[in-house]
Design a protein around this motif. Structure first.
Motif, short mmCIF file in Angstrom:
data_model
loop_
_atom_site.label_atom_id
_atom_site.label_comp_id
_atom_site.label_asym_id
_atom_site.label_seq_id
_atom_site.Cartn_x
_atom_site.Cartn_y
_atom_site.Cartn_z
N GLU A 1 8.61 -14.22 13.20
CA GLU A 1 8.69 -14.71 12.51
C GLU A 1 7.51 -15.17 11.51
OE1 GLU A 1 11.56 -14.58 10.41
OE2 GLU A 1 12.44 -13.96 11.05
N TYR A 2 6.22 -15.49 12.27
CA TYR A 2 5.29 -16.03 11.41
C TYR A 2 3.99 -15.39 11.79
CZ TYR A 2 8.56 -20.16 12.41
OH TYR A 2 9.31 -21.24 11.84
N ARG A 3 4.01 -14.34 12.34
CA ARG A 3 3.50 -13.41 12.77
C ARG A 3 3.92 -11.89 12.39
NH1 ARG A 3 1.12 -14.15 18.47
NH2 ARG A 3 -0.59 -11.89 17.47
N ARG A 4 4.44 -11.46 11.51
CA ARG A 4 4.97 -10.39 11.28
C ARG A 4 3.84 -10.03 10.21
NH1 ARG A 4 9.50 -10.05 8.36
NH2 ARG A 4 10.79 -11.58 9.49
N ILE A 5 4.38 -8.09 10.03
CA ILE A 5 3.10 -7.09 9.06
C ILE A 5 4.03 -6.73 7.83
CG2 ILE A 5 2.21 -5.14 9.56
CD1 ILE A 5 2.14 -4.61 12.33
N THR A 6 2.50 -7.58 6.64
CA THR A 6 4.44 -7.10 5.51
C THR A 6 3.31 -5.90 4.63
OG1 THR A 6 4.21 -9.87 5.77
CG2 THR A 6 4.56 -9.16 3.34
N TYR A 7 4.08 -5.33 4.14
CA TYR A 7 3.87 -4.36 3.16
C TYR A 7 4.70 -4.65 2.34
CZ TYR A 7 3.56 -1.53 7.10
OH TYR A 7 3.28 -0.56 8.63
N GLN A 8 3.69 -4.87 0.94
CA GLN A 8 3.98 -5.16 -0.34
C GLN A 8 3.41 -4.56 -1.69
OE1 GLN A 8 2.58 -9.23 0.30
NE2 GLN A 8 1.87 -9.32 -1.82
N ALA A 9 4.14 -4.35 -2.66
CA ALA A 9 3.16 -3.46 -3.57
C ALA A 9 2.26 -5.09 -4.41
CB ALA A 9 4.18 -3.07 -4.95
N ALA A 10 1.38 -4.82 -4.96
CA ALA A 10 0.39 -5.59 -5.67
C ALA A 10 1.25 -6.24 -6.95
CB ALA A 10 -1.34 -4.61 -6.06
N GLU A 11 0.56 -7.56 -6.68
CA GLU A 11 2.15 -7.87 -7.75
C GLU A 11 1.22 -6.92 -9.47
OE1 GLU A 11 2.35 -12.82 -9.05
OE2 GLU A 11 0.70 -12.19 -7.62
N LYS B 1 -4.58 4.87 -5.35
CA LYS B 1 -4.45 6.55 -5.39
C LYS B 1 -6.08 6.57 -5.34
CE LYS B 1 -1.38 8.46 -5.28
NZ LYS B 1 -0.88 9.06 -4.12
N SER B 2 -6.55 5.13 -5.62
CA SER B 2 -8.23 6.14 -6.21
C SER B 2 -8.92 5.86 -4.71
CB SER B 2 -9.02 4.98 -6.71
OG SER B 2 -8.02 3.84 -5.93
N GLY B 3 -8.32 5.75 -3.47
CA GLY B 3 -8.97 5.54 -2.29
C GLY B 3 -9.10 6.42 -1.33
N SER B 4 -9.75 6.61 0.44
CA SER B 4 -9.70 7.27 1.20
C SER B 4 -9.16 6.82 2.16
CB SER B 4 -11.30 8.62 1.27
OG SER B 4 -11.61 8.83 2.06
N VAL C 1 0.06 -2.13 -1.57
CA VAL C 1 -0.30 -1.38 -2.23
C VAL C 1 -0.11 -1.20 -3.62
CG1 VAL C 1 0.67 0.83 -2.09
CG2 VAL C 1 0.76 -0.32 -0.18
N HIS C 2 -1.26 -0.50 -4.19
CA HIS C 2 -1.25 -1.07 -5.26
C HIS C 2 -0.96 0.27 -6.71
CE1 HIS C 2 -4.48 -4.03 -5.47
NE2 HIS C 2 -5.08 -3.38 -4.25
N GLU C 3 -0.72 0.74 -7.38
CA GLU C 3 -0.23 1.10 -8.41
C GLU C 3 -0.46 2.42 -8.28
OE1 GLU C 3 1.31 1.71 -13.45
OE2 GLU C 3 0.21 -0.61 -12.01
N GLY C 4 1.29 3.08 -8.53
CA GLY C 4 0.90 4.81 -7.97
C GLY C 4 1.91 5.38 -7.15
N GLU C 5 2.35 6.32 -7.31
CA GLU C 5 3.06 7.05 -6.42
C GLU C 5 2.78 7.38 -5.35
OE1 GLU C 5 5.89 8.85 -8.99
OE2 GLU C 5 5.16 11.19 -8.31
N TYR C 6 3.76 7.14 -3.57
CA TYR C 6 3.09 7.42 -2.90
C TYR C 6 4.14 8.73 -2.70
CZ TYR C 6 -0.32 4.42 -3.23
OH TYR C 6 -1.64 3.19 -4.15
N ARG C 7 3.77 10.46 -2.51
CA ARG C 7 4.55 10.76 -1.40
C ARG C 7 4.78 10.44 -0.30
NH1 ARG C 7 7.37 13.09 -5.89
NH2 ARG C 7 6.91 13.10 -7.31
#
Length: 640
Positions: free
Chosen positions: A59-69, A9-12, A41-47
């Motif tokens: 299976e070995y060359r996928r694109i992963t979208y994940q929330a930061a741990e 959320k602090s990015g551009s 993706v880091h903490e926050g609300e994304y509308r």
């Protein structure tokens, strides 16, 4: 070389997308990520509506979208509204320019499509107060003077049932739309909407490609909510709050998904194979258009190489108007497990024949296991082409109905489940094997001779033929059936008068004159043995080994303690004297119509040798889904 992009959320979106220089939106990262890359993706609300642009390659060359741990990341299809104006009393309004919604205004779009049975003008929009969904009124007067309902009609049973959260029925909204503006009225009672969190549906989806064929995507660890998803029948485009949109190899895991107006996770078909033609054209039955969609899909490349093989696991899905998971054709070869699905289609603002916690058509080789499904209008509904499908080790409770299998010829396997709804099973199919289940509740067995549906070459989408549902050709082994006062058809007595072998069936059929007419008259064989029947449950008259105690009431209860769920059941002194044998490909008779064996999706032998808790069974063990059940009182943790 794989790249890891970061969003914060602090990015551009003019940044480089690194951890030190992150993007602002997930869509910006989605526009540049390629096969093998990951997006954190880091903490926050994304509308925003995330629309993956590029496809993974394997299976070995996928694109992963994940929330930061360890960080909470929320993607919403709604917008917060803080410009409410008082109207009268506790009623407020907001006036929005239609441009605010772009080309998709949920307050114009109605619940519409094939098999919608009841909709008194409901739309895809919604209003939320601190996360609580409102009800849509049919008039402005209903907003000013909301009617408190304590009961509504359940359209399947034609009985009144308590509403889901009666207090919610006081919170009502209504919209008026003209050429320029959308005006939303809402009754907030004691709340000031400009001081609380008030949101309205704006976007159709939260995470869904605009085009088909975006393969091998992983979506992990997000909360996703409040999307204006449309009605998703099997004869239309089936967009959900999240889904692959006719692709292959998605993994949707560890997410919290809620408040989809209709369907949450969609692994279903797209529009080119038919889109609500029954409702729009009105010239053919929906059944006919659904048949055509199967062939249109084959022409469009519907095959194991291109479509399906998705994994949906470890998600929590709740508060959706139609389905938790939905899919026709696009669901093939998928695995759905360890999900917690609840509060599906309980508001009953609208109703149709496509509603369930999990609603799949053509679930070829789909494995549905280890899920907790409760407080749904219908737990799981497998409709058409249930072939190679396995429903195993699931926990069902407090649903209006637990399981419905319709117009399918098998082979399909239902094993080691707990079914406890007052209405436990609708069996409008053939070619099933029910093994080691605990089943308390009404059971209905029906033939469907007026709708021939496709069956397939095993482990393939290639159509092998069509068949009506003659009833029978079912297997029931090692189950516990529990009746109760007012329950109908509990047990296996539906099959009284049916033959017990294929040889007996063939001999009987050929005593009749004619060809196909003979097969309509003669009951298919059934294979039933070593089941227990309590509290009024009734056995098949030719079952050779069973335990029947009509007057014994096991007092079954499902007990929730936080996130843990327990089964409480009392079993008689005689329990354990009759043991069940492990059933497998070798012991389960092939299904007659499809001429196919019960197998694993890879064609290997299937063995029902693991109980609901994951315990390996001995070659003989007690009946029911839990190998540790014993005579007397049992209290067993079955979830958590």
């Amino acid at each position: 070389m794989a790249i890891q992009y970061h969003v914060a959320k602090s990015g551009s979106d003019l940044n480089k997308g690194t951890e030190q220089d992150p993007f602002l939106t997930i869509n910006k990262a989605a526009s540049v990520a390629a096969a093998g890359d990951s997006i954190v993706v880091h903490e926050g609300e994304y509308r925003e509506w995330v629309k993956p642009k590029n496809s993974g390659l394997s299976e070995y060359r996928r694109i992963t979208y994940q929330a930061a741990e360890g960080e909470k990341v929320v993607i919403k299809g709604s917008e917060r509204i803080q410009e409410w104006q008082p109207v009268e009393g506790s009623v407020w309004k907001v006036v929005l320019p239609n441009e605010f919604f772009g080309d998709y205004n949920p307050y114009i779009e109605e619940i519409f499509g094939d098999w919608v049975v009841y909709n008194p003008g409901r739309h895809l929009g919604d209003v939320y107060l601190n996360g609580m969904s409102f009800y849509e009124g049919e008039t402005l007067e209903q907003v000013k003077k909301p009617q408190i309902q304590t009961e509504v009609m359940d359209h399947w049973t034609q009985k009144t049932v308590p509403v889901h959260n009666p207090d919610q029925t006081q919170y009502v909204w209504f919209a008026e739309v003209d050429d320029k503006t959308t005006t939303i009225y809402a009754n907030f009672h004691d709340a000031n909407p400009n001081e609380e969190l008030v949101e309205i549906n704006v976007r159709r989806s939260c995470f869904y490609p605009e085009v088909t064929g975006i393969n091998y995507i992983t979506v992990k660890g997000f909360e996703m909510a409040q999307a204006a998803t449309p009605w998703t029948p099997p004869t239309a485009d089936q967009p959900g709050l999240i889904g692959p949109n006719w692709a292959k190899g998605w993994i949707i895991e560890d997410n919290i998904i809620h408040d989809a107006k209709c369907s949450a996770i969609s692994i279903g078909k797209e529009a080119s194979t038919g889109h609500n033609y029954r409702t729009i054209r009105k010239d053919k039955p929906g059944y006919q258009y659904q048949l055509e969609s199967v062939f249109l899909a084959r022409q469009a490349g519907w095959s194991k190489e291109r479509i399906g093989s998705h994994i949906i696991r470890n998600n929590t899905i709740y508060d959706c108007g139609q389905n938790g998971i939905v899919g026709h054709l696009g669901c093939v070869f998928s695995e759905i497990y360890n999900n917690h699905i609840y509060n599906i289609a309980l508001k009953r603002e609208f109703y149709g024949h496509e509603i369930a916690g999990i609603k799949l058509h053509a679930a070829i080789d789909v494995q549905i296991h280890d899920n907790r499904i409760h407080d749904c209008s219908l737990g799981t509904w497998l409709d058409w082409q249930t072939q190679g499908t396995r429903v195993s080790r699931n926990l069902f409770y407090r649903n209006n109905r637990d399981l419905f299998v319709e117009v399918s010829s098998g082979p399909y396997l239902v094993d080691n489940n707990i079914f406890t709804a007052d209405y436990a099973l609708d069996n409008h199919a053939q070619g099933g094997a029910y093994v080691n289940n605990l089943m308390r509740g009404k059971m209905v067995h029906r033939k469907m001779l007026d709708r021939a549906t496709p069956y397939h070459v095993p482990h393939s989408t290639e159509v092998a033929g069509f068949a009506a549902t003659y009833g029978g050709d079912d297997r029931f082994y090692n189950n516990i059936f529990i009746g109760d006062e007012g329950f109908e058809g509990v047990g296996t007595s539906h099959f009284n008068g049916y033959p017990t072998s294929l040889e007996e069936y063939i001999e009987t059929v050929h005593q009749e004159d004619g060809d196909h007419q003979s097969f309509n008259k003669v009951e298919q064989p059934v294979y039933i043995n070593r089941n227990a029947y309590f509290n009024g449950a009734e056995p098949f008259e030719r079952e050779q080994e069973n335990l029947v105690m009509n007057s014994f009431n096991p007092g079954l209860q499902i007990i929730e303690e936080g996130e843990e769920v327990y089964l409480s059941v009392e079993l008689p002194e005689e329990f354990g004297q009759l043991l069940g044998e492990i059933q497998s490909t070798a012991t389960l008779e092939r299904v007659r119509i499809v001429d196919a064996e019960f197998e694993n999706p890879d064609g290997s032998e299937v063995r029902v040798d693991t109980d609901l808790l994951g315990t390996q069974r001995e070659e003989t063990s007690v009946l029911g889904p839990i190998a540790q059940l014993q005579k007397g009182k049992n209290l067993v943790k079955v979830w958590g």
